[in-house]
Design an enzyme around this catalytic site. Structure first.
Site, short mmCIF file in Angstrom:
data_model
loop_
_atom_site.label_atom_id
_atom_site.label_comp_id
_atom_site.label_asym_id
_atom_site.label_seq_id
_atom_site.Cartn_x
_atom_site.Cartn_y
_atom_site.Cartn_z
N ARG A 258 0.86 -1.18 0.00
CA ARG A 258 0.00 0.00 0.00
C ARG A 258 0.89 1.23 0.00
O ARG A 258 1.48 1.58 1.02
CB ARG A 258 -0.91 -0.03 1.23
N HIS A 262 -3.63 3.96 4.90
CA HIS A 262 -4.70 2.96 5.01
C HIS A 262 -6.03 3.59 4.59
O HIS A 262 -6.77 3.03 3.78
CB HIS A 262 -4.79 2.45 6.45
N TYR A 271 4.33 4.88 11.39
CA TYR A 271 4.70 3.48 11.60
C TYR A 271 5.55 2.86 10.50
O TYR A 271 5.86 1.67 10.55
CB TYR A 271 3.44 2.62 11.81
#
Length: 361
Positions: A258, A262, A271
């Protein structure tokens, strides 16, 4: 059988095309006509542009929360292209390319993310369930659809999508086990994009691959380069043929990434490192297929730029219509649950209207 040659227990991953668009395993190259490959590329390009524009619209405050697809175009289109019009698609919420392939109009896609109930009311010939956000719910829905097809004596196949994080949910196990026990014609595509929101793949499960989870259900599983549209197509085609012959379900792990957040509510910089994103950007599935087409004199940079401009005009015009469509009528939120509203829904609608009237006083 393809899956026997690429056992996930042996650490084998199916890949046919490298990142420069070169076919490195010519014996595995699927028999797809050039016209079909061009069609798939154009659909990948439309997916990329519509996705990028949606992210921009949301950042401008013109659209609700959106789930970007960048980087996962081949995982979606390569898989769904192996099915036929009569087959079912059970999506999660990040399968934009697959929706387009099944015939969902761009306007309806944008209506959905705009907050309109009409975004889930597909044309009659589109055999796709509405978006289902609850994690892994897609597997039970898919198993049910596949079992219904088998029960009715139809040769329809169902393809369901789930993310890597979904494999840790109970519904994943329940649906996979049910489909396996009853040889339901179900193909499950795990879009392993390396993160379930902020939880990395290595924290999700101790297994070396997600595809090997198929072993516990007694069904075939295969790990595929999810950024290689030809590898995805080949694996899915093999699975579709098995399912249509009554040989049961298949689990396909599409190893992809990705590139964006998200959802638009997420900040991936918290992160993951930018260097990781840069490395995966070199494996961009859209660029990889474009290089293949140019290498084989089926496409050019000039044609590509012209196509991009046409799609940008189409996307902007479509979203303008969506913005001018007005607010969603309150009744729509209730009346599209069933063909006819149930007494409970009618009561809820009446109560909600009453609450609104009270808040306006």
């Amino acid at each position: 059988m393809l899956i026997e040659k690429y056992s996930p227990l042996e650490g084998k991953m199916l890949s046919i095309m490298d990142i420069e668009g070169n076919i490195v395993k010519k014996d595995l190259m699927p028999q797809i006509k050039d016209e079909k490959i061009l069609e798939l590329y154009k659909m990948m390009l439309l997916t990329k542009i519509a996705d990028t524009k949606a992210l921009q619209y949301q950042r401008q405050g013109r659209m609700l929360t959106y789930a970007p697809n960048r980087g996962q175009e081949a995982a979606q289109l390569g898989a769904i292209a192996a099915t036929e019009e009569r087959d079912w698609l059970v999506p999660a919420f990040r399968e934009l390319g697959a929706w387009f392939y099944k015939g969902v109009p761009l306007e309806q896609v944008y209506l959905y993310w705009y907050g309109s109930e009409m975004g889930s009311k597909f044309p009659e010939n589109v055999k796709m369930l509405p978006v289902s956000v609850p994690i892994s719910s897609q597997i039970n829905h898919g198993a049910g659809l596949a079992m219904a097809s088998k029960y009715k004596g139809e040769d329809h196949v169902t393809m369901a999508f789930v993310g890597d994080g979904g494999t840790s949910h109970g519904e994943f196990h329940e649906g996979m086990n049910f489909a396996a026990v009853f040889d339901a014609p179900l193909i499950v595509i795990i879009q392993n994009n390396q993160y379930a929101i902020s939880v990395p793949r290595h924290v999700q499960t101790k297994t070396k691959t997600l595809a090997e989870k198929a072993v516990a259900y007694g069904i075939p599983g295969i790990q595929v380069d999810g950024n290689d549209i030809f590898a995805m197509y080949l694996a899915a085609k093999d699975a579709v043929e098995r399912a249509r012959k009554g040989e049961g379900p298949t689990l396909i792990e599409a190893v992809t990434y990705r590139l964006g957040p998200h959802t638009t509510s997420d900040d991936p910089s918290i992160y993951r490192e930018d260097s990781e994103v840069e490395e995966w950007s070199k494996k961009d599935p859209v660029e990889r297929l474009k290089k293949y087409l140019i290498n084989n004199e089926l496409w050019s940079e000039e044609r590509d730029q012209k196509q991009i401009e046409e799609y940008e005009e189409l996307v902007n015009a479509t979203f303008k219509r969506v913005e001018n469509s007005g607010e969603t009528p309150l009744e729509d939120i209730f009346k599209y649950h069933y063909e006819t509203m149930t007494p409970i829904l009618e009561e809820q609608l009446k109560e909600y209207k009453s609450n609104l009237e009270g808040s306006e006083k």
